[in-house]
Design an enzyme around this catalytic site. Structure first.
Site, PDB file in Angstrom:
ATOM      1  N   ALA A  65      26.325  12.811  34.790  1.00  0.00           N
ATOM      2  CA  ALA A  65      25.676  12.721  36.095  1.00  0.00           C
ATOM      3  C   ALA A  65      24.751  13.903  36.365  1.00  0.00           C
ATOM      4  O   ALA A  65      23.794  13.782  37.119  1.00  0.00           O
ATOM      5  CB  ALA A  65      26.724  12.616  37.194  1.00  0.00           C
ATOM      6  N   CYS A 115      32.858  23.102  38.962  1.00  0.00           N
ATOM      7  CA  CYS A 115      31.688  23.812  38.464  1.00  0.00           C
ATOM      8  C   CYS A 115      31.660  25.238  38.992  1.00  0.00           C
ATOM      9  O   CYS A 115      30.979  26.089  38.458  1.00  0.00           O
ATOM     10  CB  CYS A 115      30.414  23.103  38.890  1.00  0.00           C
ATOM     11  SG  CYS A 115      30.399  21.400  38.373  1.00  0.00           S
TER      12      CYS A 115
HETATM   13  C1  LIG Z   1      29.631  14.471  42.821  1.00  0.00           C
HETATM   14  C2  LIG Z   1      29.332  14.920  41.427  1.00  0.00           C
HETATM   15  N1  LIG Z   1      28.085  14.796  40.954  1.00  0.00           N
HETATM   16  C3  LIG Z   1      27.768  15.165  39.708  1.00  0.00           C
HETATM   17  C4  LIG Z   1      28.693  15.717  38.851  1.00  0.00           C
HETATM   18  C5  LIG Z   1      28.302  16.115  37.458  1.00  0.00           C
HETATM   19  O1  LIG Z   1      28.786  15.158  36.556  1.00  0.00           O
HETATM   20  P1  LIG Z   1      28.792  15.409  34.975  1.00  0.00           P
HETATM   21  O2  LIG Z   1      29.996  16.223  34.666  1.00  0.00           O
HETATM   22  O3  LIG Z   1      28.851  14.028  34.389  1.00  0.00           O
HETATM   23  O4  LIG Z   1      27.519  16.090  34.620  1.00  0.00           O
HETATM   24  C6  LIG Z   1      30.010  15.894  39.315  1.00  0.00           C
HETATM   25  C7  LIG Z   1      31.026  16.560  38.460  1.00  0.00           C
HETATM   26  O5  LIG Z   1      31.784  17.402  38.900  1.00  0.00           O
HETATM   27  C8  LIG Z   1      30.332  15.468  40.623  1.00  0.00           C
HETATM   28  O6  LIG Z   1      31.589  15.588  41.110  1.00  0.00           O
END
Ligand SMILES: Cc1ncc(COP(=O)(O)O)c(C=O)c1O
Length: 370
Positions: free
Chosen positions: A70, A319
């Site tokens: 994402a 993160c």
């Molecule tokens: C709401 C949201 N968007 C985006 C991401 C990023 O996803 P990815 O780990 O697939 O890059 C996360 C991951 O923590 C998320 O919770």
């Protein structure tokens, strides 16, 4: 280990693994972009996966662009998708992968507006309306469907009506919503949607941007022209198949999962509330079934969790953990930095049991009482 961190990452569902395994074996070799039978077989499997993804979100197969996750999908939507001459609006509670695009958009000369949220993390459609009135159109609005720290679900239908009234483009980061709730891009009039395999009991390292006109991202990476040039690179057949299987399971199970997991979340909250005086719940009560975010005033959450290594829970978004910064989401809800540092996020999921919830509550309350 009691795993209560499903908002950071969900375990791979065994049925997803089963679907992927044949595509990881030596006799499944074949570049899905190659023009021979082995390539065509892989391409067929990927086409089926696209269909499952599209069906889950109310879109068409041709609108699915596979990405590495994402983060990449959000980057493609924002850095690639803000129309020339237009602006960009996002709420203050978005994921870092959205917020991190904003400095570059500003550098390119796009006006950027960060919308405040209310005390539960919700965007007020009237605030979006007035922000859009101040921007050149078409602009891009990106609002997450559900928040990854407090679980608040945004009023996407109302926001979509407002965006459409201004001729704006609406993208949503639906990463956290899809495992327990339905979303229909066509019915809502959404032009972009990001999703991620490892928040959906699928594999890590795969996600998708589902995109339809008038959102027409320009590619943010160069390469061999795969996926209509939008995201070049050889598609990873096992991961695509796994994401497709995860989307099919989500469609079959989300209602039952939401009911059962929501019940466990309520049980956990009751147990904590009854035993920890002063504890407060963050986010909207009607938020995601699997999310419980609480503040226990006076504690240093990250520090106290070191004494509970057998409990996997979060003190902020994954993160940011370890960075020592108070969560930008909790600050946007109006919490003080001290209260943000005193907050814990429980992420319950498909495999969570009543016994685990009870034990987690017992261990945490024993630690904090001691
Ligand atoms: C709401 C949201 N968007 C985006 C991401 C990023 O996803 P990815 O780990 O697939 O890059 C996360 C991951 O923590 C998320 O919770």
């Amino acid at each position: 280990m009691i795993y209560l961190d499903h908002l950071a990452s969900t375990p791979l569902d065994p049925l997803v693994l089963e679907a992927m395994l044949p595509w990881m074996c030596p006799d499944a070799a074949g570049n899905p972009h190659a023009a021979h039978p082995a390539g065509w077989r892989a391409a067929d499997a990927i086409a089926q996966a696209r269909g499952e993804i599209a069906t889950l979100v109310g879109a068409r197969s041709g609108e699915v662009v596979f990405t590495s996750g994402a983060t990449e999908a959000n980057t493609l939507a924002l850095l690639g998708g803000v129309p020339a001459g237009g602006g960009c609006i996002v709420p203050a509670v978005e994921h870092a992968s959205v917020l991190a695009c904003l400095p570059e958009l500003r550098r390119r000369g796009h006006p950027v507006t960060i919308l405040p949220v209310d005390g539960s993390g919700r965007v007020d459609p009237a605030a979006l309306d007035s922000a859009l009135a101040d921007l050149p159109q078409p602009s891009l609005v990106s609002v997450m469907a559900a928040n990854n720290e407090v679980g608040t679900v945004q009023p996407l239908a109302e926001l979509a009506t407002v965006a459409a009234g201004h001729g704006a483009i609406l993208h949503t980061d639906a990463v956290q919503l899809l495992s327990t709730r339905a979303i229909d891009m066509a019915a809502l009039g959404l032009q972009g949607l990001s999703l991620s395999g490892h928040k959906l009991y699928g594999p890590m390292g795969i996600g998708a941007l589902v995109v339809r006109a008038p959102l027409r991202p320009v590619p943010v990476s160069a390469g061999g022209g795969q996926q209509r040039g939008l995201r070049a690179g050889t598609l990873p057949t096992p991961l695509c198949v796994g994401l497709g299987a995860a989307c099919r399971l989500a469609r079959e199970r989300r209602e039952e999962d939401a009911r059962r997991i929501g019940g466990l979340r309520d049980r956990l909250w009751q147990r904590l509330r009854d035993r920890l005086p002063g504890i407060r719940r963050n986010g909207a009560e009607d938020g995601l079934a699997g999310c419980l975010n609480v503040t226990i005033p006076g504690i240093d959450a990250a520090d106290r969790l070191l004494d509970l290594p057998e409990l996997a829970i979060a003190t902020g978004s994954a993160c940011h953990s370890g960075a020592g910064e108070p969560s930008h989401v909790l600050l946007a809800l109006g919490l003080s930095p001290a209260d943000a540092h005193a907050s814990l996020r429980f992420g319950l999921g498909r495999g969570t049991t009543e016994a685990e919830v009870d034990e987690a509550a017992d261990r945490l309350t024993a630690l904090l009482a001691g």
